[in-house]
Design an enzyme around this catalytic site. Structure first.
Site, PDB file in Angstrom:
ATOM      1  N   LYS A   1       1.787   2.106  -5.102  1.00 42.21           N
ATOM      2  CA  LYS A   1       2.374   1.554  -6.339  1.00 42.21           C
ATOM      3  C   LYS A   1       1.456   1.789  -7.532  1.00 42.21           C
ATOM      4  CE  LYS A   1       2.400  -2.483  -4.335  1.00 42.21           C
ATOM      5  NZ  LYS A   1       2.080  -2.155  -2.944  1.00 42.21           N
TER       6      LYS A   1
ATOM      7  N   ASP B   1       0.811  -1.222   0.000  1.00 44.98           N
ATOM      8  CA  ASP B   1       0.000   0.000   0.000  1.00 44.98           C
ATOM      9  C   ASP B   1       0.843   1.269   0.000  1.00 44.98           C
ATOM     10  OD1 ASP B   1      -2.209  -1.691   0.120  1.00 44.98           O
ATOM     11  OD2 ASP B   1      -2.177  -1.711   2.315  1.00 44.98           O
ATOM     12  N   GLU B   2       1.974   1.217  -0.660  1.00 43.29           N
ATOM     13  CA  GLU B   2       2.866   2.378  -0.733  1.00 43.29           C
ATOM     14  C   GLU B   2       2.384   3.401  -1.762  1.00 43.29           C
ATOM     15  OE1 GLU B   2       3.888  -0.758  -1.192  1.00 43.29           O
ATOM     16  OE2 GLU B   2       5.417  -1.278   0.297  1.00 43.29           O
TER      17      GLU B   2
ATOM     18  N   GLY C   1      -4.620  -4.419  -3.700  1.00 46.82           N
ATOM     19  CA  GLY C   1      -5.624  -3.410  -4.009  1.00 46.82           C
ATOM     20  C   GLY C   1      -4.855  -2.179  -4.435  1.00 46.82           C
ATOM     21  N   HIS C   2      -4.889  -1.852  -5.718  1.00 45.50           N
ATOM     22  CA  HIS C   2      -4.118  -0.729  -6.245  1.00 45.50           C
ATOM     23  C   HIS C   2      -5.087   0.373  -6.667  1.00 45.50           C
ATOM     24  CE1 HIS C   2      -0.601  -3.695  -7.200  1.00 45.50           C
ATOM     25  NE2 HIS C   2      -0.885  -3.596  -5.924  1.00 45.50           N
ATOM     26  N   THR C   3      -4.930   1.547  -6.046  1.00 44.84           N
ATOM     27  CA  THR C   3      -5.922   2.619  -6.224  1.00 44.84           C
ATOM     28  C   THR C   3      -5.410   3.681  -7.178  1.00 44.84           C
ATOM     29  OG1 THR C   3      -6.367   2.256  -3.893  1.00 44.84           O
ATOM     30  CG2 THR C   3      -7.437   4.159  -4.919  1.00 44.84           C
TER      31      THR C   3
ATOM     32  N   GLY D   1      -0.547  13.704  -3.584  1.00 41.69           N
ATOM     33  CA  GLY D   1      -2.007  13.567  -3.530  1.00 41.69           C
ATOM     34  C   GLY D   1      -2.400  12.328  -4.293  1.00 41.69           C
TER      35      GLY D   1
ATOM     36  N   LYS E   1       2.712  10.139  -0.778  1.00 35.05           N
ATOM     37  CA  LYS E   1       1.883  10.594   0.348  1.00 35.05           C
ATOM     38  C   LYS E   1       2.590  11.611   1.246  1.00 35.05           C
ATOM     39  CE  LYS E   1      -1.555   7.893   1.391  1.00 35.05           C
ATOM     40  NZ  LYS E   1      -2.548   6.813   1.656  1.00 35.05           N
ATOM     41  N   LEU E   2       3.494  12.389   0.621  1.00 35.34           N
ATOM     42  CA  LEU E   2       4.190  13.441   1.375  1.00 35.34           C
ATOM     43  C   LEU E   2       3.195  14.453   1.933  1.00 35.34           C
ATOM     44  CD1 LEU E   2       7.331  14.843  -0.465  1.00 35.34           C
ATOM     45  CD2 LEU E   2       7.195  14.025   1.887  1.00 35.34           C
TER      46      LEU E   2
ATOM     47  N   GLY F   1     -10.799  -3.265   3.576  1.00 35.42           N
ATOM     48  CA  GLY F   1     -11.376  -2.148   4.340  1.00 35.42           C
ATOM     49  C   GLY F   1     -10.867  -2.074   5.775  1.00 35.42           C
TER      50      GLY F   1
ATOM     51  N   GLN G   1       1.942  -6.104  -3.237  1.00 34.51           N
ATOM     52  CA  GLN G   1       2.425  -6.202  -1.849  1.00 34.51           C
ATOM     53  C   GLN G   1       3.710  -5.357  -1.676  1.00 34.51           C
ATOM     54  OE1 GLN G   1       1.421  -9.601  -3.323  1.00 34.51           O
ATOM     55  NE2 GLN G   1      -0.485  -8.647  -2.765  1.00 34.51           N
TER      56      GLN G   1
HETATM   57  P1  GDP Z   1      -0.825   0.232  -3.548  1.00 36.40           P
HETATM   58  O1  GDP Z   1      -1.387  -1.048  -3.058  1.00 36.40           O
HETATM   59  O2  GDP Z   1       0.648   0.332  -3.295  1.00 36.40           O
HETATM   60  O3  GDP Z   1      -1.163   0.519  -4.984  1.00 36.40           O
HETATM   61  O4  GDP Z   1      -1.491   1.373  -2.663  1.00 36.40           O
HETATM   62  P2  GDP Z   1      -3.060   1.485  -2.279  1.00 36.40           P
HETATM   63  O5  GDP Z   1      -3.814   1.970  -3.457  1.00 36.40           O
HETATM   64  O6  GDP Z   1      -3.543   0.270  -1.591  1.00 36.40           O
HETATM   65  O7  GDP Z   1      -2.977   2.589  -1.129  1.00 36.40           O
HETATM   66  C1  GDP Z   1      -2.497   3.870  -1.380  1.00 36.40           C
HETATM   67  C2  GDP Z   1      -3.609   4.879  -1.039  1.00 36.40           C
HETATM   68  O8  GDP Z   1      -3.077   6.172  -1.013  1.00 36.40           O
HETATM   69  C3  GDP Z   1      -4.714   4.932  -2.082  1.00 36.40           C
HETATM   70  O9  GDP Z   1      -5.907   5.299  -1.449  1.00 36.40           O
HETATM   71  C4  GDP Z   1      -4.240   6.031  -3.032  1.00 36.40           C
HETATM   72  O10 GDP Z   1      -5.314   6.679  -3.710  1.00 36.40           O
HETATM   73  C5  GDP Z   1      -3.619   6.970  -2.060  1.00 36.40           C
HETATM   74  N1  GDP Z   1      -2.463   7.739  -2.562  1.00 36.40           N
HETATM   75  C6  GDP Z   1      -1.478   7.367  -3.424  1.00 36.40           C
HETATM   76  N2  GDP Z   1      -0.549   8.344  -3.516  1.00 36.40           N
HETATM   77  C7  GDP Z   1      -0.953   9.333  -2.687  1.00 36.40           C
HETATM   78  C8  GDP Z   1      -0.392  10.596  -2.313  1.00 36.40           C
HETATM   79  O11 GDP Z   1       0.674  10.992  -2.755  1.00 36.40           O
HETATM   80  N3  GDP Z   1      -1.100  11.324  -1.392  1.00 36.40           N
HETATM   81  C9  GDP Z   1      -2.273  10.915  -0.866  1.00 36.40           C
HETATM   82  N4  GDP Z   1      -2.892  11.695   0.013  1.00 36.40           N
HETATM   83  N5  GDP Z   1      -2.831   9.743  -1.198  1.00 36.40           N
HETATM   84  C10 GDP Z   1      -2.166   8.954  -2.100  1.00 36.40           C
HETATM   85  P1  IMO Z   2      -0.918  -4.276  -2.188  1.00 34.16           P
HETATM   86  O1  IMO Z   2      -0.487  -4.842  -3.522  1.00 34.16           O
HETATM   87  C1  IMO Z   2      -0.952  -4.627   2.151  1.00 34.16           C
HETATM   88  C2  IMO Z   2      -0.988  -8.694   3.784  1.00 34.16           C
HETATM   89  C3  IMO Z   2      -2.226  -9.128   4.536  1.00 34.16           C
HETATM   90  C4  IMO Z   2      -1.602 -10.067   5.555  1.00 34.16           C
HETATM   91  C5  IMO Z   2      -0.504 -10.758   4.752  1.00 34.16           C
HETATM   92  C6  IMO Z   2      -0.896 -12.109   4.191  1.00 34.16           C
HETATM   93  O2  IMO Z   2      -2.208  -3.553  -2.242  1.00 34.16           O
HETATM   94  O3  IMO Z   2       0.192  -3.493  -1.584  1.00 34.16           O
HETATM   95  P2  IMO Z   2      -2.439 -12.854   2.156  1.00 34.16           P
HETATM   96  O4  IMO Z   2      -3.916 -12.641   1.916  1.00 34.16           O
HETATM   97  O5  IMO Z   2      -1.568 -12.287   1.096  1.00 34.16           O
HETATM   98  O6  IMO Z   2      -2.098 -14.274   2.480  1.00 34.16           O
HETATM   99  O7  IMO Z   2      -2.143 -12.032   3.527  1.00 34.16           O
HETATM  100  O8  IMO Z   2      -0.200  -9.868   3.687  1.00 34.16           O
HETATM  101  N1  IMO Z   2      -1.223  -8.198   2.409  1.00 34.16           N
HETATM  102  C7  IMO Z   2      -1.172  -6.904   2.067  1.00 34.16           C
HETATM  103  N2  IMO Z   2      -0.990  -5.800   2.824  1.00 34.16           N
HETATM  104  N3  IMO Z   2      -1.080  -4.522   0.802  1.00 34.16           N
HETATM  105  C8  IMO Z   2      -1.228  -5.627   0.034  1.00 34.16           C
HETATM  106  O9  IMO Z   2      -1.210  -5.583  -1.304  1.00 34.16           O
HETATM  107  C9  IMO Z   2      -1.324  -6.892   0.666  1.00 34.16           C
HETATM  108  N4  IMO Z   2      -1.496  -8.147   0.224  1.00 34.16           N
HETATM  109  C10 IMO Z   2      -1.411  -8.940   1.297  1.00 34.16           C
HETATM  110  O10 IMO Z   2      -2.873  -8.033   5.145  1.00 34.16           O
HETATM  111  O11 IMO Z   2      -0.981  -9.324   6.564  1.00 34.16           O
HETATM  112 MG    MG Z   3      -2.905  -1.713  -1.771  1.00 33.79          MG
END
Ligand code: GDP
Ligand code: IMO
Ligand code: MG
Length: 429
Positions: free
Chosen positions: A16, A13-14, A40-42, A414, A330-331, A301, A223
């Site tokens: 990506k 959830d960085e 979950g990539h947003t 953002g 997310k600076l 969620g 991940q």
């Molecule tokens: P991923 O799994 O690495 O693709 O990341 P996620 O989508 O699960 O989580 C990142 C969250 O931060 C999402 O809700 C994005 O819309 C949001 N996001 C990404 N970059 C930024 C940023 O620079 N600032 C803010 N405020 N939100 C961001």
């Molecule tokens: P993205 O691609 C954050 C975590 C789960 C749990 C562990 C094992 O969005 O960054 P699993 O269902 O894979 O066997 O769960 O890994 N996990 C994640 N945490 N972002 C993810 O993907 C994740 N995918 C798995 O929360 O701790």
């Molecule tokens: Mg994610």
């Protein structure tokens, strides 16, 4: 003919997905190579939010072909739903999206086993996403799995499913869960096979041709490094290798042809699920980051655990992945804090550690050593050049870059595609 691997350097959830979407502007191919719909990539495009679980994050660029490699575990039901949901908005024909014949299918008993094991584990839960990821990879390695191509071969599929299901139902009963019915799985999965058949392709061959034609290829990690099955905080990890090396195995692409690895670093740290987290802030700071950063899982969620940026971790991620450039995301979330801390070392008893410990027991007992920096108040999402950044933000970035010894080439301020500043001349493609 540049090829770029994008990986997360923390616990997922960085951001990506957002960065992959931005960089896809100049990529011809985007490839997922591991994980499944635990990801979950947003993306936020024109104020509309999209969460992708299996479809690569380059899909919104009309010129880009998206590939799902052999290393991904595919829940066909989820993939079909994702295609159906988006197909009126964007091209999702088999010319645009291609899936490896060799990718393994997540079956209903994988989900059921994942959930049953977690509920039986009580105090020893991993905190999985419950999507059947671990059990599917187990079957792949145990040679009991079904590749997507198997769903298009009714007789073969029938015989193997009968055998495999017998053992799964035995296990499910043992775990106190309901056994599953053969006929309904068989019929449903043959339908999925029919639906997906036109998408099934030899991804390795496509990539080889693309590379030789000089196309730009981006490999999208899911991940993060510390969820890697080998190098992560085992057993609190996912069941695939998330590090850059697996982009080659998970897509069928040779390592000599990789040009760059970009590491995505969130400006603070989050984690979903169980496991150690040295810089976690179980206090107002943690709550501030969660609320301001919208830190709730894109897949389940669940509230994400939040804490300060841990540079010891990220340094290890740089070494494990061979990272050549960094993106800080997310600076903007840090705006408004009086002081910001960066973890630059650990203490165990009277000993100081400068590297991330491999042993989970050591990691559980480390105490972070922090460098404290002044915060800033300005809203960064309104800023579009490096020069306009507050001087405290520039100091924060400089300390990170000097510690990590890898250039920060872009920052994200953002969630929207537009909230991105390239702070070096460098472009990947
Ligand atoms: P991923 O799994 O690495 O693709 O990341 P996620 O989508 O699960 O989580 C990142 C969250 O931060 C999402 O809700 C994005 O819309 C949001 N996001 C990404 N970059 C930024 C940023 O620079 N600032 C803010 N405020 N939100 C961001
Ligand atoms: P993205 O691609 C954050 C975590 C789960 C749990 C562990 C094992 O969005 O960054 P699993 O269902 O894979 O066997 O769960 O890994 N996990 C994640 N945490 N972002 C993810 O993907 C994740 N995918 C798995 O929360 O701790
Ligand atoms: Mg994610």
């Amino acid at each position: 003919m540049p090829t770029l691997i994008v990986v997360g350097t923390q616990w997922g959830d960085e951001g990506k997905g957002k960065i992959v979407d931005v960089l896809t502007e100049s990529a011809h191919y985007v490839v997922r190579f591991q994980g499944g719909n635990n990801a979950g990539h947003t993306l936020v495009i024109n104020n509309k939010k999209y969460i992708l679980h299996l479809i690569p994050s380059g899909i919104f660029h009309p010129h880009t072909i998206c590939l799902i490699g052999n290393g991904v575990v595919v829940d066909p039901e989820v993939l079909i739903q994702e295609i159906e949901k988006l197909k009126n908005e964007i091209d999702l024909s088999p010319a645009k999206l291609k899936i490896s014949y060799l990718a393994h299918a997540i079956m209903p008993y994988h989900r059921a086993l994942d959930i049953a094991r977690e509920s039986k584990a009580k105090g020893n839960r991993i905190g999985t996403t419950g999507r059947g990821i671990g059990p599917c990879y187990e079957d792949k390695v145990g040679r009991r799995g079904f590749r997507l191509v198997d769903l298009t071969k009714p007789e073969f599929f029938k015989e193997k499913l009968k055998n495999v299901l017998e053992e799964k139902n035995f296990l499910l009963r043992y775990l106190g869960a309901e056994p599953l019915d053969f006929q309904s799985i068989y019929e449903k999965y043959l339908e999925y096979g029919e639906y997906l058949k036109p998408y099934l392709s030899d991804i390795s061959e496509i990539l080889w041709k693309a590379y030789n034609e000089g196309k730009n290829i981006l490999f999208e990690g899911a991940q993060g490094t510390f969820l890697d099955i080998d190098f992560g905080t085992y057993p609190y990890v996912t069941s695939s290798n998330t590090v850059a090396g697996n982009a080659c195995t998970g897509a069928g692409f040779g390592p000599s042809k990789i040009s760059e690895v970009l590491g995505i670093v969130k400006a603070y740290t989050t984690r979903v699920g169980e496991g150690p987290f040295p810089t976690e802030q179980n206090n107002d700071i943690g709550l501030y980051l969660r609320e301001k950063g919208g830190e709730y899982g894109s897949t389940t969620g669940r509230p994400r655990r939040c804490g300060w940026l841990d540079l010891v971790m990220v340094k290890r991620a740089i070494r494990l992945n061979g990272i050549t450039s960094l993106a800080i995301t997310k600076l903007d979330v840090l705006s408004g804090l009086d002081k910001i801390k960066l973890c630059i070392g650990y203490r165990i008893g009277s000993k100081t550690l400068e590297t991330f410990p491999e042993s989970l027991e050591d990691l559980k007992s480390v105490e972070p050593i922090y460098e404290e920096l002044p915060g800033w108040k300005e809203d960064l999402s309104k800023i579009s050049t490096y020069e306009e950044l507050p001087k405290e933000t520039k100091v924060y970035l400089k300390v990170i870059e000097e510690y990590l010894e890898v250039p920060i080439v872009l920052i994200s301020t953002g969630p929207d595609r537009r909230n991105c500043i390239f702070i070096k001349e460098k472009r990947f493609f």
